[in-house]
Write a protein that holds these residues in place. Structure first.
Motif, PDB file in Angstrom:
ATOM      1  N   TRP A 132       1.129  -1.184   0.159  1.00 19.51           N
ATOM      2  CA  TRP A 132       0.080  -0.193   0.084  1.00 19.51           C
ATOM      3  C   TRP A 132       1.171   1.317   0.007  1.00 19.51           C
ATOM      4  CZ3 TRP A 132      -5.081   0.028   0.056  1.00 19.51           C
ATOM      5  CH2 TRP A 132      -5.951  -0.765   0.125  1.00 19.51           C
ATOM      6  N   ASN A 133       0.464   1.974  -0.665  1.00 14.24           N
ATOM      7  CA  ASN A 133       1.115   3.303  -0.805  1.00 14.24           C
ATOM      8  C   ASN A 133       1.007   4.146  -0.028  1.00 14.24           C
ATOM      9  OD1 ASN A 133       3.071   2.835  -2.804  1.00 14.24           O
ATOM     10  ND2 ASN A 133       1.851   3.393  -4.370  1.00 14.24           N
ATOM     11  N   LEU A 134       1.415   4.923   1.133  1.00 15.99           N
ATOM     12  CA  LEU A 134       0.498   5.183   2.410  1.00 15.99           C
ATOM     13  C   LEU A 134       0.806   7.284   2.269  1.00 15.99           C
ATOM     14  CD1 LEU A 134       1.784   3.441   5.235  1.00 15.99           C
ATOM     15  CD2 LEU A 134      -0.479   3.121   4.232  1.00 15.99           C
ATOM     16  N   PRO A 135      -0.279   7.990   2.109  1.00 10.60           N
ATOM     17  CA  PRO A 135      -0.368   8.867   2.235  1.00 10.60           C
ATOM     18  C   PRO A 135       0.950   9.157   2.861  1.00 10.60           C
ATOM     19  CG  PRO A 135      -2.560   9.285   3.319  1.00 10.60           C
ATOM     20  CD  PRO A 135      -1.765   7.696   2.847  1.00 10.60           C
ATOM     21  N   ALA A 136       1.992  10.723   2.156  1.00  9.33           N
ATOM     22  CA  ALA A 136       2.833  11.426   2.939  1.00  9.33           C
ATOM     23  C   ALA A 136       2.730  12.089   3.957  1.00  9.33           C
ATOM     24  CB  ALA A 136       3.196  12.682   1.892  1.00  9.33           C
ATOM     25  N   ALA A 137       0.797  12.524   4.168  1.00  8.19           N
ATOM     26  CA  ALA A 137       0.743  12.811   6.102  1.00  8.19           C
ATOM     27  C   ALA A 137       0.724  11.998   7.263  1.00  8.19           C
ATOM     28  CB  ALA A 137      -0.669  13.656   5.908  1.00  8.19           C
ATOM     29  N   SER A 138       0.724  10.625   6.421  1.00  6.78           N
ATOM     30  CA  SER A 138       0.633   8.915   7.206  1.00  6.78           C
ATOM     31  C   SER A 138       1.550   8.986   7.683  1.00  6.78           C
ATOM     32  CB  SER A 138      -0.063   7.768   6.476  1.00  6.78           C
ATOM     33  OG  SER A 138       0.143   6.769   6.995  1.00  6.78           O
ATOM     34  N   ILE A 139       2.703   9.365   9.115  1.00  2.00           N
ATOM     35  CA  ILE A 139       3.382   9.901   9.191  1.00  2.00           C
ATOM     36  C   ILE A 139       3.771   9.361  11.060  1.00  2.00           C
ATOM     37  CG2 ILE A 139       5.140  10.954   7.681  1.00  2.00           C
ATOM     38  CD1 ILE A 139       4.341  13.564  10.198  1.00  2.00           C
ATOM     39  N   THR A 140       2.183   8.947  11.593  1.00  2.00           N
ATOM     40  CA  THR A 140       1.891   8.541  13.015  1.00  2.00           C
ATOM     41  C   THR A 140       1.813   7.128  12.467  1.00  2.00           C
ATOM     42  OG1 THR A 140      -0.075   9.851  13.402  1.00  2.00           O
ATOM     43  CG2 THR A 140       1.178  10.746  14.309  1.00  2.00           C
ATOM     44  N   SER A 141       1.278   6.337  13.795  1.00  2.00           N
ATOM     45  CA  SER A 141       0.958   5.009  14.593  1.00  2.00           C
ATOM     46  C   SER A 141      -0.747   5.202  13.830  1.00  2.00           C
ATOM     47  CB  SER A 141       1.152   5.063  15.377  1.00  2.00           C
ATOM     48  OG  SER A 141       0.273   3.442  15.762  1.00  2.00           O
ATOM     49  N   PRO A 142      -1.065   4.342  12.981  1.00  2.00           N
ATOM     50  CA  PRO A 142      -2.387   4.442  13.082  1.00  2.00           C
ATOM     51  C   PRO A 142      -3.181   3.954  14.171  1.00  2.00           C
ATOM     52  CG  PRO A 142      -1.413   2.871  11.076  1.00  2.00           C
ATOM     53  CD  PRO A 142      -0.420   3.271  12.297  1.00  2.00           C
ATOM     54  N   THR A 143      -2.859   3.631  15.308  1.00  2.00           N
ATOM     55  CA  THR A 143      -3.660   3.821  16.220  1.00  2.00           C
ATOM     56  C   THR A 143      -3.985   5.323  17.067  1.00  2.00           C
ATOM     57  OG1 THR A 143      -2.090   3.271  17.564  1.00  2.00           O
ATOM     58  CG2 THR A 143      -3.606   1.363  16.863  1.00  2.00           C
ATOM     59  N   GLU A 144      -2.787   6.030  16.649  1.00  3.31           N
ATOM     60  CA  GLU A 144      -2.756   7.911  16.931  1.00  3.31           C
ATOM     61  C   GLU A 144      -4.136   8.577  15.888  1.00  3.31           C
ATOM     62  OE1 GLU A 144       0.625   9.044  17.287  1.00  3.31           O
ATOM     63  OE2 GLU A 144       1.047   7.660  18.614  1.00  3.31           O
ATOM     64  N   LYS A 145      -3.942   7.725  14.939  1.00  2.00           N
ATOM     65  CA  LYS A 145      -5.239   8.638  13.696  1.00  2.00           C
ATOM     66  C   LYS A 145      -6.325   7.951  13.674  1.00  2.00           C
ATOM     67  CE  LYS A 145      -2.320   7.276  10.779  1.00  2.00           C
ATOM     68  NZ  LYS A 145      -1.651   6.880   9.254  1.00  2.00           N
ATOM     69  N   VAL A 146      -7.241   7.280  13.949  1.00  2.00           N
ATOM     70  CA  VAL A 146      -8.332   6.472  13.685  1.00  2.00           C
ATOM     71  C   VAL A 146      -9.409   7.847  15.003  1.00  2.00           C
ATOM     72  CG1 VAL A 146      -7.269   4.369  14.195  1.00  2.00           C
ATOM     73  CG2 VAL A 146      -8.228   4.868  16.299  1.00  2.00           C
ATOM     74  N   ASP A 147      -9.501   7.912  15.404  1.00  2.00           N
ATOM     75  CA  ASP A 147     -10.359   9.017  15.963  1.00  2.00           C
ATOM     76  C   ASP A 147     -11.545   9.519  15.346  1.00  2.00           C
ATOM     77  OD1 ASP A 147      -9.884   8.973  18.633  1.00  2.00           O
ATOM     78  OD2 ASP A 147      -8.096  10.284  18.766  1.00  2.00           O
ATOM     79  N   ASP A 148     -10.798   9.835  14.452  1.00  2.00           N
ATOM     80  CA  ASP A 148     -11.725  10.525  13.033  1.00  2.00           C
ATOM     81  C   ASP A 148     -11.884  10.034  11.808  1.00  2.00           C
ATOM     82  OD1 ASP A 148      -8.938  10.350  11.887  1.00  2.00           O
ATOM     83  OD2 ASP A 148      -9.034  13.050  11.231  1.00  2.00           O
ATOM     84  N   ALA A 149     -11.584   8.622  12.206  1.00  5.16           N
ATOM     85  CA  ALA A 149     -12.029   7.461  11.546  1.00  5.16           C
ATOM     86  C   ALA A 149     -13.557   7.650  10.408  1.00  5.16           C
ATOM     87  CB  ALA A 149     -11.068   6.513  11.201  1.00  5.16           C
ATOM     88  N   ASN A 150     -14.019   7.005   9.671  1.00  5.75           N
ATOM     89  CA  ASN A 150     -15.455   6.893   9.797  1.00  5.75           C
ATOM     90  C   ASN A 150     -16.093   5.413  10.390  1.00  5.75           C
ATOM     91  OD1 ASN A 150     -17.786   5.732   8.320  1.00  5.75           O
ATOM     92  ND2 ASN A 150     -17.884   7.233   7.091  1.00  5.75           N
ATOM     93  N   VAL A 151     -16.300   5.067  10.637  1.00  6.48           N
ATOM     94  CA  VAL A 151     -16.810   3.405  11.181  1.00  6.48           C
ATOM     95  C   VAL A 151     -17.462   2.673  11.180  1.00  6.48           C
ATOM     96  CG1 VAL A 151     -17.988   2.954  13.545  1.00  6.48           C
ATOM     97  CG2 VAL A 151     -17.056   4.983  13.957  1.00  6.48           C
ATOM     98  N   ASN A 152     -18.247   3.642   9.808  1.00 11.36           N
ATOM     99  CA  ASN A 152     -18.842   1.991   8.699  1.00 11.36           C
ATOM    100  C   ASN A 152     -18.117   1.663   8.274  1.00 11.36           C
ATOM    101  OD1 ASN A 152     -21.005   2.176   9.787  1.00 11.36           O
ATOM    102  ND2 ASN A 152     -22.131   4.374   8.915  1.00 11.36           N
ATOM    103  N   GLY A 153     -16.145   2.430   7.619  1.00 11.40           N
ATOM    104  CA  GLY A 153     -15.570   1.914   6.956  1.00 11.40           C
ATOM    105  C   GLY A 153     -15.175   2.172   5.662  1.00 11.40           C
TER     106      GLY A 153
END
Length: 256
Positions: A229-250
């Motif tokens: 997977w090609n991660l976005p350039a801004a994706s530099i923190t742990s995924p577990t720190e970024k999930v608060d604003d993730a869409n719950v429905n996927g």
């Protein structure tokens, strides 16, 4: 990146569905565009966790249903498609690929195909991986997913010269899928709670949420190791720190 990600394993009970759900969560956490396709008609357990956010496609050797899976390719022209395959579907998928010359068409349309092959460590499971690898050679990029929840000692697999020679020849990425604790998995399965929603699910308790956090962090790190997977350039923190604003429905979370 336009791509088809087959989550395969051929045998039932090797952990395909759980891995597919983790792959969806990986996309959500990293704000990656994707579509989820549930191809397991008899047991659509991945789609059940995303009832409003998945499509259905069936692979069949029957002429009347031979075109049902074409939607997968159509979707892949514009985004990455995660396909949860059922068990014992190898002949039908292979027939669809070869009959429609999918490998040739994907090359022309710049669509890549990946097969995340989930293995239990058993002899039959390994043999099915070898069969797929030899059939498609370098035409389909394989990722060997060692399910450590079903097998905690892979020395017998690592010692197989025939397998290791093929992994080296075809440059197969090998990743270790961590064990997910039975208690937390049972709770989520019983209530059909996806991983995004689970982080705030009270029934898990504080320690249960921590075990979930650790599992997803380790799984995400392993997927990263495959370098698919090609991660976005801004994706530099742990995924577990970024999930608060993730869409719950996927669906894809929008960037702020």
């Amino acid at each position: 990146m336009a791509a088809i990600h087959f989550v395969d394993g051929e045998k039932g009970g090797v952990g395909k569905s759980l891995f597919a759900r983790v792959m969806v969560q990986y996309c959500i956490d990293n704000k990656l565009s994707y579509e989820l396709v549930e191809a397991d008609q008899s047991n659509p357990d991945v789609g059940a966790f995303y009832p409003d956010n998945h499509k259905i496609a069936v692979f069949s050797e029957s002429e009347r249903k031979a075109y049902d899976a074409d939607e997968i390719f159509n979707l892949a022209l514009t985004t990455s498609v995660i396909v949860n395959l059922p068990a014992q579907v190898y002949p039908a998928v292979t027939d669809w690929i070869e009959r429609n010359q999918i490998l040739e068409i994907t090359g022309k349309n710049k669509v890549k195909i990946y097969k995340w092959f989930v293995c239990s460590g058993g002899y039959d499971s390994v043999q099915l991986f070898i069969q797929s690898l030899e059939r498609f050679e370098n035409k389909i990029k394989h990722i060997f997913v060692r399910n450590c929840g079903l097998c905690d000692d892979w020395k017998h697999v690592d010692g197989r010269k025939d397998l290791q020679d093929l992994i080296k020849a075809y440059k197969v990425a090998v990743i270790n899928f961590p064990k997910f604790s039975y208690r937390e998995r049972d709770i989520l399965d019983a209530n059909q709670i996806n991983f995004s929603a689970a982080r705030d699910y009270g029934e898990l308790g504080v320690l249960g949420k921590q075990r979930l956090h650790s599992f997803l962090k380790k799984a995400s790190e392993e997927i990263d190791q495959a370098k698919i997977w090609n991660l976005p350039a801004a994706s530099i923190t742990s995924p577990t720190e970024k999930v608060d604003d993730a869409n719950v429905n996927g669906k894809v979370a929008t960037k702020k």
